[in-house]
Design a protein around this motif. Structure first.
Motif, short mmCIF file in Angstrom:
data_model
loop_
_atom_site.label_atom_id
_atom_site.label_comp_id
_atom_site.label_asym_id
_atom_site.label_seq_id
_atom_site.Cartn_x
_atom_site.Cartn_y
_atom_site.Cartn_z
N HIS A 189 35.14 42.00 45.45
CA HIS A 189 35.22 42.35 46.87
C HIS A 189 33.83 42.58 47.44
O HIS A 189 33.41 43.70 47.69
N ALA B 153 36.19 37.55 46.96
CA ALA B 153 37.64 37.49 47.20
C ALA B 153 37.90 37.57 48.70
O ALA B 153 38.98 37.96 49.12
N ASP C 202 39.10 41.84 40.25
CA ASP C 202 39.66 42.39 41.49
C ASP C 202 39.11 43.80 41.72
O ASP C 202 39.84 44.77 41.86
N HIS D 241 36.91 37.28 41.28
CA HIS D 241 37.58 38.11 42.29
C HIS D 241 36.80 39.41 42.50
O HIS D 241 37.12 40.47 41.96
ZN LIG Z 1 41.45 41.73 45.67
#
Ligand SMILES: [Zn+2]
Length: 398
Positions: free
Chosen positions: A68, A98, A274, A66
């Motif tokens: 970006h 992601a 993330d 994940h």
């Molecule tokens: Zn995310």
């Protein structure tokens, strides 16, 4: 290029079913692992580079499922260049997009989201920041996409689709589109937890169950978690892989791991960061989540490492993530950090300390040996023992 690592104190496979490999050496050739456990003297003599592991342990390069990604090694969200290269110094050798949702002014119409995914996919086909493999080009599901669009995307090589950022009034509307993406062979992922777009509703257990994606993205919250009662529902009523992210809710990360472990389905646990997000750039994010799962959740480090490597590889159909002949030669060397109370990487992780990354090899090529730029130094000495390549493998200084 032919590379070997010898004198290892242990080998973590990344495979949950057999998490360790006996022996002390790994031989890599042409970007793949060719032998693991022991390597003959004759094979070592034919190597371009031999790394002395100094008694530290080897593990598969970490897969952050994940990240970006946008374009190049640049994050608009944190206005920083070089973050992906920096992640390799946290042991992350594969990054999976992601979706390219952080691209400034990103398109929202069907032609636009298709073009964005294709452009991102192709931009990273031959670009390896710091040696990392980046899988980019995750089409953002938006209203108006039709079956012929997925067919066109698949023909161009796009294999990732992301639900959660589209202009749908109700997250239930994702279900038919996720099914369409799946029917074209794509790996489908769905934002889970609090809403990521102001005014849109949260995506909770019922929505994820209805859409049935391959992966519930940051099931622990990205960064805000869905209600606790939805966690056992996802575990018991689906086969969806449950991704826990560093930049999320730590309590529900531990809850997810407990539930999957209790159900005997730890293969569904995926670790990711993330990031980059509002939480920042986290080169050591995957290592922190591994350490949290073990020191706070009681998980065995070998299994937590598998959740960040082999588990991600299985769900995303990658050839990396497991140390075995024929798999991608993405290997990291870990140890306890110098000056700590623990003597090895695994006991350090159990103790709640991140391990030191002492070397990273991707596609069989050593990217640095001796010391990561982002962790403290290793307790043991990991060094190049033999090399016929005019290159200094030490990481550049700060
Ligand atoms: Zn995310």
């Amino acid at each position: 290029m032919r590379t070997a690592i010898v004198n290892l104190g242990g080998i973590i496979s990344g495979d949950l079913a057999a998490p360790t490999v006996a022996g002390d050496a790994i031989l890599m050739d042409g970007g793949l692992i060719v032998e693991i456990g022991s390597v003959s003297d004759a094979a070592l003599r034919g190597c371009d580079v031999v790394i002395d592991g100094g008694g530290a342990i080897a593990a598969p390069g970490l897969i952050d499922s994940h990240v970006h990604i946008t374009f190049g090694d640049y994050t608009p969200r944190q206005r920083t260049v070089g973050y992906l290269e920096s992640y390799t110094h946290g042991g992350i050798t594969t990054a999976i997009s992601a979706s390219e949702v952080h691209t400034p002014g990103r398109p929202k119409d069907p032609e636009g989201v298709k073009a964005l995914a294709v452009a991102a996919l192709k931009s990273f086909e031959h670009f390896r920041p710091g040696g990392m493999r980046v899988h980019a080009g995750s089409v953002i599901l938006e209203p108006g996409l039709e079956d012929k669009d997925f067919s066109e995307l698949a023909a161009r090589g796009v294999w990732l689709a992301k639900a959660g950022f589209g202009a749908f009034a109700d997250p239930m509307e994702y279900a038919p589109m996720v099914a369409m993406a799946k029917s074209h062979g794509m790996i489908t992922t769905m934002h889970t937890g609090g809403s990521s777009i102001p005014g849109s509703s949260g995506i909770w257990g019922s929505h994820v169950l209805a859409a049935d994606p391959h992966v519930s993205f940051h099931v622990n919250g990205g960064p805000v978690a869905m209600p606790d009662e939805d966690f056992p529902r996802l575990v018991d009523q689906s086969e969806i892989a449950l991704q826990v992210c560093t930049a999320g809710n730590l309590r529900t990360t531990l809850l997810t791991a407990d539930l999957l472990s209790g159900a005997g389905q730890l293969e569904r646990l995926l670790i990711a960061t993330d990031t980059p997000t509002g939480s920042g750039i986290m080169p050591l994010g995957v290592l922190y989540t591994i350490t949290h799962l073990c020191s706070l959740g009681g998980m065995d480090p070998e299994l937590a490492i598998a959740a960040a490597t082999g588990n991600n590889a299985r769900v995303y159909r990658l050839n990396s993530g497991i140390l075995a002949p024929g798999r991608d030669a993405d290997v990291i060397i870990l140890d306890a950090c110098a000056g700590g109370s623990q003597m090895g990487a695994l006991s350090a992780i159990r103790n709640g300390d991140i391990p030191a990354v002492a070397a990273v090899v991707t596609a069989g090529v050593p990217r640095f040996v001796g010391r990561s730029r982002n962790t403290p130094a290793a307790m043991k000495t990991v060094r190049v023992a033999q090399s016929n390549i005019m290159q200094d493998f030490a990481a550049p200084a700060h």
